[in-house]
Design a protein around this motif. Sequence first.
Motif, PDB file in Angstrom:
ATOM      1  N   TYR A   1      -1.841 -18.736 -29.257  1.00  0.00           N
ATOM      2  CA  TYR A   1      -0.298 -18.843 -27.880  1.00  0.00           C
ATOM      3  C   TYR A   1      -0.615 -17.574 -27.385  1.00  0.00           C
ATOM      4  O   TYR A   1      -0.429 -16.506 -28.427  1.00  0.00           O
ATOM      5  CB  TYR A   1       0.895 -19.169 -29.006  1.00  0.00           C
ATOM      6  CG  TYR A   1       1.100 -20.341 -29.466  1.00  0.00           C
ATOM      7  CD1 TYR A   1       1.302 -21.428 -28.753  1.00  0.00           C
ATOM      8  CD2 TYR A   1       0.787 -20.872 -31.140  1.00  0.00           C
ATOM      9  CE1 TYR A   1       0.994 -22.577 -29.645  1.00  0.00           C
ATOM     10  CE2 TYR A   1       1.231 -21.470 -31.138  1.00  0.00           C
ATOM     11  CZ  TYR A   1       1.517 -23.077 -30.972  1.00  0.00           C
ATOM     12  OH  TYR A   1       1.853 -23.902 -31.286  1.00  0.00           O
ATOM     13  N   VAL A   2      -1.183 -17.831 -26.163  1.00  0.00           N
ATOM     14  CA  VAL A   2      -1.225 -16.602 -25.199  1.00  0.00           C
ATOM     15  C   VAL A   2      -0.409 -16.055 -24.725  1.00  0.00           C
ATOM     16  O   VAL A   2      -0.759 -17.743 -23.743  1.00  0.00           O
ATOM     17  CB  VAL A   2      -2.931 -15.545 -25.137  1.00  0.00           C
ATOM     18  CG1 VAL A   2      -2.411 -15.250 -24.031  1.00  0.00           C
ATOM     19  CG2 VAL A   2      -3.358 -15.545 -26.381  1.00  0.00           C
ATOM     20  N   MET A   3       0.283 -15.415 -23.878  1.00  0.00           N
ATOM     21  CA  MET A   3       1.570 -15.565 -22.639  1.00  0.00           C
ATOM     22  C   MET A   3       0.194 -14.611 -21.230  1.00  0.00           C
ATOM     23  O   MET A   3      -0.363 -13.351 -22.067  1.00  0.00           O
ATOM     24  CB  MET A   3       2.496 -14.963 -22.734  1.00  0.00           C
ATOM     25  CG  MET A   3       3.545 -15.895 -23.798  1.00  0.00           C
ATOM     26  SD  MET A   3       3.690 -17.206 -24.001  1.00  0.00           S
ATOM     27  CE  MET A   3       5.239 -17.484 -23.323  1.00  0.00           C
ATOM     28  N   GLY A   4       0.732 -15.420 -20.192  1.00  0.00           N
ATOM     29  CA  GLY A   4       0.020 -14.803 -19.246  1.00  0.00           C
ATOM     30  C   GLY A   4       0.744 -14.953 -17.751  1.00  0.00           C
ATOM     31  O   GLY A   4       0.628 -16.412 -17.426  1.00  0.00           O
ATOM     32  N   GLU A   5       1.609 -14.270 -17.271  1.00  0.00           N
ATOM     33  CA  GLU A   5       1.656 -14.721 -15.379  1.00  0.00           C
ATOM     34  C   GLU A   5       3.060 -15.926 -15.658  1.00  0.00           C
ATOM     35  O   GLU A   5       2.267 -16.701 -14.741  1.00  0.00           O
ATOM     36  CB  GLU A   5       0.443 -15.222 -14.831  1.00  0.00           C
ATOM     37  CG  GLU A   5      -0.252 -13.750 -14.679  1.00  0.00           C
ATOM     38  CD  GLU A   5       0.179 -13.061 -13.970  1.00  0.00           C
ATOM     39  OE1 GLU A   5       0.920 -13.199 -12.733  1.00  0.00           O
ATOM     40  OE2 GLU A   5      -0.398 -11.744 -14.586  1.00  0.00           O
ATOM     41  N   GLY A   6       3.590 -15.973 -16.532  1.00  0.00           N
ATOM     42  CA  GLY A   6       4.603 -17.269 -17.026  1.00  0.00           C
ATOM     43  C   GLY A   6       4.012 -18.798 -17.350  1.00  0.00           C
ATOM     44  O   GLY A   6       4.225 -19.822 -17.162  1.00  0.00           O
ATOM     45  N   ARG A   7       2.646 -18.336 -17.865  1.00  0.00           N
ATOM     46  CA  ARG A   7       1.974 -19.459 -18.568  1.00  0.00           C
ATOM     47  C   ARG A   7       1.634 -19.328 -20.341  1.00  0.00           C
ATOM     48  O   ARG A   7       1.471 -18.252 -20.490  1.00  0.00           O
ATOM     49  CB  ARG A   7       0.688 -19.420 -18.409  1.00  0.00           C
ATOM     50  CG  ARG A   7       0.826 -19.950 -16.514  1.00  0.00           C
ATOM     51  CD  ARG A   7      -0.972 -20.241 -15.914  1.00  0.00           C
ATOM     52  NE  ARG A   7      -0.636 -20.277 -14.989  1.00  0.00           N
ATOM     53  CZ  ARG A   7      -1.263 -21.348 -14.257  1.00  0.00           C
ATOM     54  NH1 ARG A   7      -1.531 -22.465 -14.728  1.00  0.00           N
ATOM     55  NH2 ARG A   7      -1.579 -21.498 -12.842  1.00  0.00           N
ATOM     56  N   ALA A   8       2.328 -20.001 -20.895  1.00  0.00           N
ATOM     57  CA  ALA A   8       1.189 -19.979 -22.560  1.00  0.00           C
ATOM     58  C   ALA A   8       0.006 -20.785 -22.569  1.00  0.00           C
ATOM     59  O   ALA A   8      -0.042 -21.754 -21.785  1.00  0.00           O
ATOM     60  CB  ALA A   8       2.470 -20.267 -22.954  1.00  0.00           C
ATOM     61  N   TYR A   9      -1.201 -19.905 -23.214  1.00  0.00           N
ATOM     62  CA  TYR A   9      -1.879 -20.899 -23.355  1.00  0.00           C
ATOM     63  C   TYR A   9      -1.629 -21.303 -24.653  1.00  0.00           C
ATOM     64  O   TYR A   9      -1.871 -20.541 -25.568  1.00  0.00           O
ATOM     65  CB  TYR A   9      -3.655 -19.565 -22.900  1.00  0.00           C
ATOM     66  CG  TYR A   9      -3.303 -19.408 -21.377  1.00  0.00           C
ATOM     67  CD1 TYR A   9      -4.308 -20.401 -20.821  1.00  0.00           C
ATOM     68  CD2 TYR A   9      -2.950 -18.426 -21.039  1.00  0.00           C
ATOM     69  CE1 TYR A   9      -3.468 -20.030 -19.029  1.00  0.00           C
ATOM     70  CE2 TYR A   9      -2.415 -17.712 -19.790  1.00  0.00           C
ATOM     71  CZ  TYR A   9      -2.893 -18.551 -18.745  1.00  0.00           C
ATOM     72  OH  TYR A   9      -2.884 -18.501 -17.339  1.00  0.00           O
ATOM     73  N   ILE A  10      -2.762 -22.365 -24.962  1.00  0.00           N
ATOM     74  CA  ILE A  10      -2.608 -22.743 -26.575  1.00  0.00           C
ATOM     75  C   ILE A  10      -4.040 -22.968 -26.334  1.00  0.00           C
ATOM     76  O   ILE A  10      -4.527 -24.258 -26.395  1.00  0.00           O
ATOM     77  CB  ILE A  10      -1.345 -24.187 -26.407  1.00  0.00           C
ATOM     78  CG1 ILE A  10       0.344 -23.416 -25.576  1.00  0.00           C
ATOM     79  CG2 ILE A  10      -1.961 -24.510 -28.081  1.00  0.00           C
ATOM     80  CD1 ILE A  10      -0.016 -23.892 -24.189  1.00  0.00           C
TER      81      ILE A  10
END
Length: 193
Positions: free
Chosen positions: A150-159
């Motif tokens: 899980y990575v967070m960036g700009e109000g998004r979670a990338y899974i």
Amino acid sequence: MSKKKTAVFFVILVLVGAASVIGVYLWTLNPNKTVTEFEKLKEGMKIWDGAPVPGISLYIPEEYEREDKEFYTVYFKDDARISLTTEEVDNDLANYSYYAVSLYEDVTDSFNIREEYEEQLFNTTAHVVEFDYGIKLEDGMSTYTCLTAYVMGEGRAYILTCVSDADTYSMHSEDFHKAYKTMTLVDENKDNE
């Protein structure tokens, strides 16, 4: 200064100058002079292509084949699958990861976390969870092992979800680890590398 000292000084000056010119030339051929750890990770990998996931770049092993699903893209090799999704979120990395892992636990018949940790990547932090899960089917229990990053960036979670049969996970584990370690946040308005 004597002529001999002047000659020695001139020779040293010429040698230093030549070494500088050669150094600048070699630096322009390879400005980093060494291959970075990130570049080493990408060896034998190809860029994630065609994913409708703005804001992130990712590399996967070259031998994986692409398959487009209705809402996402998956790459596969044998029984191994790698998929990348995104979700708008309001919370932080740790809270989102906890929430996401609890969803897996709620929908499976057996669930066991193998390992959970955070790791600093190239320009972001990943929360990584490796776990085993089972699903009861008519012909018995199917067991799988999964790595999620899980990575967070700009109000998004990338899974990033990497899964294979539990019996073959060790054959794919290195591919899965290399893939998540290449996750890089990018400007959504620019093309990926």
